[in-house]
Design an enzyme around this catalytic site. Structure first.
Site, PDB file in Angstrom:
ATOM      1  N   ASN A 292     -61.715 -66.386 -63.054  1.00 30.24           N
ATOM      2  CA  ASN A 292     -60.756 -65.826 -64.002  1.00 30.24           C
ATOM      3  C   ASN A 292     -59.337 -65.852 -63.444  1.00 30.24           C
ATOM      4  OD1 ASN A 292     -62.456 -65.172 -66.193  1.00 30.24           O
ATOM      5  ND2 ASN A 292     -63.156 -63.297 -65.185  1.00 30.24           N
ATOM      6  N   ASP A 301     -64.401 -67.882 -69.834  1.00 32.14           N
ATOM      7  CA  ASP A 301     -65.328 -67.941 -70.980  1.00 32.14           C
ATOM      8  C   ASP A 301     -66.013 -69.296 -71.050  1.00 32.14           C
ATOM      9  OD1 ASP A 301     -64.615 -65.384 -71.621  1.00 32.14           O
ATOM     10  OD2 ASP A 301     -63.316 -65.930 -73.309  1.00 32.14           O
ATOM     11  N   GLU A 327     -70.693 -61.380 -65.956  1.00 36.88           N
ATOM     12  CA  GLU A 327     -71.266 -62.639 -65.470  1.00 36.88           C
ATOM     13  C   GLU A 327     -72.701 -62.464 -65.005  1.00 36.88           C
ATOM     14  OE1 GLU A 327     -68.964 -60.834 -61.977  1.00 36.88           O
ATOM     15  OE2 GLU A 327     -68.801 -60.931 -64.150  1.00 36.88           O
TER      16      GLU A 327
END
Length: 410
Positions: A292, A301, A327
């Site tokens: 991220n 994503d 996750e």
């Protein structure tokens, strides 16, 4: 003059010629047609049925025909039983004069009815104004009236419905459902609500909610039932969509925790019945925060969706992936013991880093840490989740990109 047709069952054949001789003295002509089952006889036809030819499967068709039941030993009690089951009358099979009188009386009555006018009543006007299909039947389950929406829904004219049984207007597999419900309602009285499939005029199978109630005669006996049909096909479709959405992870398209809770319960029940083992993998993406940080949340994503597809590539056909949060994923293996589940977990662990995802700014390869446990009973589930989570933490604490097993004896 066009001859009137008389349908007769095979056991009456020896008396047919004698009866036909008597009927020659009338001003009607008759044509005789044998039948094997009442379902072969057109609705409202004059029908002579010998009791030895009348089976249980013929009873639902009796009330929609002008059926004369012939019995070996006539009695008033036996006659009442026959009439209550839908027969028009009951006569001893060798009483040819009475049988002939019945035929002539029915023929005369039919001729009079054919010339009568069917004037619309106030009740019919009210029913036709209600924009849902409505019908009513007598105590023998024969349609005695309906509104125009019912006719339009079935794609049949009113004369093809009124005076007919449900077996005359619906496929047998559907008619069996309706007839069983009708019998239950009349036996219990009161009201009834249930859902069933109905084939519409264009051949589509619709989901219908039936709302029915028993009505009574002036003497207090049950006179039949009235019903309204609500088309709930679209409502049910939307409800199924909402239910599926509530059990699906919107990002990856796999099941969520709610779906997993349902699936694991079903899997354990089947495993108990088939004496097969069920195992669970808990999978966490290593260093996902850095994904991220480097590629942004949109890149994260894409990485999770890519990860799910990569796992599905190596799972057995009955293996299922569930996103539990962030996750972290569960993989349910409904037909694998601990040793087999470990092999599958290793395939996933080795396969994931070999797959690379092209993202803006570079190529991404991921690794995963996996905990594995063979599930016991439903009562042991909470304990199993704790133990497999500890195995996952062990895999991450000892270097990540590892598979660790959980046991019940520690």
């Amino acid at each position: 003059m066009i001859p009137s047709i008389i349908y007769y069952s095979s056991a009456f054949a020896p008396w047919k010629e004698t009866l036909n001789s008597l009927l020659q003295d009338t001003h009607y002509d008759y044509q005789w047609v044998p039948f094997t089952h009442l379902s072969e006889v057109p609705v409202a036809s004059m029908t002579i049925v010998h009791e030895s030819d009348c089976g249980e499967e013929d009873h639902p068709y009796m009330g929609a025909r002008k059926a004369l039941l012939l019995v070996k030993a006539w009695s008033f009690k036996r006659s009442l039983q026959a009439i209550n089951s839908g027969a028009n009358d009951c006569i001893a099979y060798d009483d040819i004069s009475r049988i002939a009188s019945w035929v002539v009386a029915e023929q005369s009555r039919s001729a009079w009815q054919a010339h009568s006018l069917d004037q619309p009543s106030s009740l019919q006007t009210v029913l036709d104004a209600i924009p849902v299909p409505i019908f009513y039947k007598d105590e023998l389950h024969i349609y005695r009236g309906c509104n125009r929406y019912f006719c339009e829904f079935l794609g049949l004219p009113k004369e093809r419905i009124v005076g007919h049984s449900v077996y005359d207007i619906a496929p047998k597999e559907l008619a069996d459902v309706y007839y069983e419900a009708d019998q239950a309602l009349l036996a219990a009285g009161g009201t009834q609500v249930y859902e069933a499939s109905v084939k519409s005029a264009n051949g589509d199978l619709m989901e219908i909610e039936f709302n029915k109630a028993v009505f009574y005669k002036a003497n207090g006996d049950k006179g039949g039932q009235v019903g309204a049909m609500l088309n709930i096909t679209e409502r049910n479709r939307l409800m199924r969509q909402l239910d599926k959405a509530s059990r699906t992870d919107p990002l990856t398209g796999v099941g969520n925790r709610r779906e997993f809770n349902i699936a694991v319960s079903v899997a354990l029940q089947k495993a108990r019945q088939s004496l097969r083992a069920t195992s669970l993998l808990t999978i966490d993406v290593d260093h996902f925060k850095s994904v991220n940080d480097v590629y942004g949340h949109s890149g994260g994503d894409k990485a999770l969706k890519f990860l799910v597809n990569s796992m599905l590539d190596v799972l057995p056909d009955d293996g299922r992936v569930y996103r539990i949060g962030g996750e972290e994923f569960y993989v349910l293996l409904p037909n694998n013991d601990l040793a087999e589940a470990r092999v599958i977990a290793e395939k996933i662990r080795q396969h994931i880093p070999e797959q690379t995802l092209s993202l803006r700014g570079g190529e991404l390869a991921m690794t995963v840490s996996i905990g594995v446990i063979q599930l016991g009973t439903e009562l042991q589930l909470e304990d199993a989740y704790k133990r497999v989570d500890r195995a996952l933490y062990e895999a991450k604490a000892t270097g990540r990109n590892r598979v660790c097993l959980a046991y019940y004896d520690d």
